[in-house]
Design an enzyme around this catalytic site. Structure first.
Site, PDB file in Angstrom:
ATOM      1  N   TYR A 161      73.190 108.235  63.852  1.00 30.82           N
ATOM      2  CA  TYR A 161      71.916 107.537  63.625  1.00 30.82           C
ATOM      3  C   TYR A 161      72.093 106.047  63.892  1.00 30.82           C
ATOM      4  O   TYR A 161      71.287 105.421  64.601  1.00 30.82           O
ATOM      5  CB  TYR A 161      71.430 107.776  62.195  1.00 30.82           C
ATOM      6  CG  TYR A 161      70.064 107.188  61.929  1.00 30.82           C
ATOM      7  CD1 TYR A 161      68.906 107.847  62.349  1.00 30.82           C
ATOM      8  CD2 TYR A 161      69.912 105.971  61.264  1.00 30.82           C
ATOM      9  CE1 TYR A 161      67.643 107.308  62.118  1.00 30.82           C
ATOM     10  CE2 TYR A 161      68.653 105.429  61.025  1.00 30.82           C
ATOM     11  CZ  TYR A 161      67.525 106.100  61.458  1.00 30.82           C
ATOM     12  OH  TYR A 161      66.275 105.558  61.227  1.00 30.82           O
TER      13      TYR A 161
HETATM   14  N1  NAD Z   1      61.417 106.066  56.697  1.00 30.91           N
HETATM   15  C1  NAD Z   1      62.375 105.164  56.791  1.00 30.91           C
HETATM   16  O1  NAD Z   1      62.926 104.689  55.772  1.00 30.91           O
HETATM   17  C2  NAD Z   1      62.808 104.655  58.161  1.00 30.91           C
HETATM   18  C3  NAD Z   1      63.630 103.520  58.212  1.00 30.91           C
HETATM   19  C4  NAD Z   1      64.030 103.030  59.463  1.00 30.91           C
HETATM   20  C5  NAD Z   1      63.604 103.639  60.631  1.00 30.91           C
HETATM   21  N2  NAD Z   1      62.809 104.751  60.547  1.00 30.91           N
HETATM   22  C6  NAD Z   1      62.408 105.352  61.824  1.00 30.91           C
HETATM   23  O2  NAD Z   1      60.995 105.434  61.851  1.00 30.91           O
HETATM   24  C7  NAD Z   1      60.592 106.491  62.725  1.00 30.91           C
HETATM   25  C8  NAD Z   1      59.573 107.345  62.003  1.00 30.91           C
HETATM   26  O3  NAD Z   1      60.202 107.953  60.892  1.00 30.91           O
HETATM   27  P1  NAD Z   1      59.449 108.318  59.521  1.00 30.91           P
HETATM   28  O4  NAD Z   1      60.198 107.703  58.420  1.00 30.91           O
HETATM   29  O5  NAD Z   1      58.010 108.067  59.659  1.00 30.91           O
HETATM   30  O6  NAD Z   1      59.797 109.876  59.425  1.00 30.91           O
HETATM   31  P2  NAD Z   1      58.949 111.184  59.699  1.00 30.91           P
HETATM   32  O7  NAD Z   1      59.916 112.307  59.702  1.00 30.91           O
HETATM   33  O8  NAD Z   1      57.788 111.228  58.757  1.00 30.91           O
HETATM   34  O9  NAD Z   1      58.350 110.972  61.171  1.00 30.91           O
HETATM   35  C9  NAD Z   1      59.070 111.252  62.345  1.00 30.91           C
HETATM   36  C10 NAD Z   1      58.090 111.637  63.425  1.00 30.91           C
HETATM   37  O10 NAD Z   1      58.807 111.907  64.639  1.00 30.91           O
HETATM   38  C11 NAD Z   1      58.454 113.199  65.108  1.00 30.91           C
HETATM   39  N3  NAD Z   1      59.555 113.782  65.867  1.00 30.91           N
HETATM   40  C12 NAD Z   1      60.825 114.009  65.464  1.00 30.91           C
HETATM   41  N4  NAD Z   1      61.534 114.564  66.473  1.00 30.91           N
HETATM   42  C13 NAD Z   1      60.678 114.665  67.532  1.00 30.91           C
HETATM   43  C14 NAD Z   1      60.798 115.146  68.861  1.00 30.91           C
HETATM   44  N5  NAD Z   1      61.954 115.651  69.336  1.00 30.91           N
HETATM   45  N6  NAD Z   1      59.712 115.088  69.675  1.00 30.91           N
HETATM   46  C15 NAD Z   1      58.541 114.590  69.219  1.00 30.91           C
HETATM   47  N7  NAD Z   1      58.351 114.137  67.977  1.00 30.91           N
HETATM   48  C16 NAD Z   1      59.417 114.178  67.149  1.00 30.91           C
HETATM   49  C17 NAD Z   1      58.122 113.975  63.835  1.00 30.91           C
HETATM   50  O11 NAD Z   1      57.377 115.133  64.140  1.00 30.91           O
HETATM   51  C18 NAD Z   1      57.326 112.924  63.071  1.00 30.91           C
HETATM   52  O12 NAD Z   1      56.026 112.841  63.596  1.00 30.91           O
HETATM   53  C19 NAD Z   1      61.869 107.210  63.132  1.00 30.91           C
HETATM   54  O13 NAD Z   1      62.264 106.776  64.413  1.00 30.91           O
HETATM   55  C20 NAD Z   1      62.870 106.774  62.071  1.00 30.91           C
HETATM   56  O14 NAD Z   1      64.192 106.819  62.530  1.00 30.91           O
HETATM   57  C21 NAD Z   1      62.392 105.266  59.351  1.00 30.91           C
END
Ligand code: NAD
Length: 257
Positions: A161
């Site tokens: 990651y």
């Molecule tokens: N939540 C946190 O604390 C956090 C912190 C830093 C970065 N992020 C990043 O933010 C982004 C969104 O994450 P989130 O926290 O909203 O989580 P989440 O799991 O709610 O959302 C992730 C989204 O990506 C989609 N997805 C995953 N794999 C996919 C694929 N192969 N093809 C198409 N869609 C796909 C999922 O269906 C979902 O819509 C991610 O890139 C994550 O790494 C999240």
């Protein structure tokens, strides 16, 4: 003061990937609220359909495509259909991503590494390539990629990651430099801990994890997904017209510590 304020994305056509939950679903609402026509993608059709219905009920122009960002051809078709239907592509939020449970590096399976890097790095690569092609044709645009504080500093979150989110920043900088002369801006956001289904489930099962996580940020809390999405919307708007190649932390001060 008199007069009305024009929404910052009024008249813009924006693609939001990973829109079925969390930050992406919040971005769909925020971009639409700021006046954009939104085209949403993710893998879960039921979620996308429900979100599109909610947005249309508020008067927004919203549609969706089921998409796995690891499939470059499928991404190309979605970008093409967006341009066919709306005439152009002005903005893209490449936000689809996956995490992984805390695991020591030497115990992580190759398949896990490939899944994380395939989604978080190749996914952003697939999206950017086809979006850039459409934006070159349209003579401008703005792209925002979702990295993470894990793209700026390491933690015990899982090496694939951390590596994947550092790579997102590399791709962002390379594209920003290469496409500035085409009127295209490319930036990244680096969210800190943000409320999502995954994070809520983790906190529910481990209240001490929640307390530890909150202590690691000066603001002492996790972000609401809309707070993160607002930064992406700002970067996609003309308000950020001289910002490109940047990675903006949205982390409550976590990486300033
Ligand atoms: N939540 C946190 O604390 C956090 C912190 C830093 C970065 N992020 C990043 O933010 C982004 C969104 O994450 P989130 O926290 O909203 O989580 P989440 O799991 O709610 O959302 C992730 C989204 O990506 C989609 N997805 C995953 N794999 C996919 C694929 N192969 N093809 C198409 N869609 C796909 C999922 O269906 C979902 O819509 C991610 O890139 C994550 O790494 C999240």
């Amino acid at each position: 003061m008199s007069g009305t304020v024009t929404p910052v994305l009024e008249g813009r056509v924006a693609l939001v990937h990973g829109a079925s939950s969390g930050i992406g679903a919040a971005a769909a609402r925020v971009f639409a609220r700021h006046g954009a026509t939104v085209v949403l993608t993710a893998r879960r059709e039921d979620r996308l359909r429900a979100l599109v219905e909610q947005l249309r009920a508020t008067g927004a122009d919203a549609s969706h495509h089921v998409l796995d960002v690891r499939d470059g051809e499928a991404v190309r078709r979605v970008v093409e259909r967006t341009v066919e239907r709306h005439g152009r592509l002005d903005a893209a939020f490449n936000n689809a991503g996956v995490g992984l449970p805390r695991t020591p590096m030497h115990l992580i399976e190759d398949a896990t590494y490939e899944h994380v890097v395939g989604t978080n790095v190749t996914g952003v690569w697939n999206c950017m390539r086809h979006e850039l092609a459409a934006m070159v044709e349209g003579k401008g645009g703005a792209i925002v990629n979702t990295s993470s504080v894990g793209g700026l500093v390491a933690s015990s979150t899982g090496a694939p990651y951390i590596a994947s989110k550092h790579a997102v920043i590399g791709l962002t900088k390379a594209a920003a430099v290469e496409y500035a002369s085409h009127g295209i801006r490319v930036n990244a956001i680096a969210p800190g801990l943000t409320r999502s289904e995954m994070i809520d489930a983790w906190f529910a099962s481990s209240p001490e994890a929640e307390e530890r996580a909150h202590r690691s940020a000066p603001q002492g809390r996790a972000a609401d997904p809309e707070e993160v999405a607002e930064t992406a919307a700002w970067l996609c708007s003309d308000l950020a017209s001289f910002v490109t190649g940047a990675t903006v932390p949205v982390d409550g001060g976590r990486t300033a510590w």
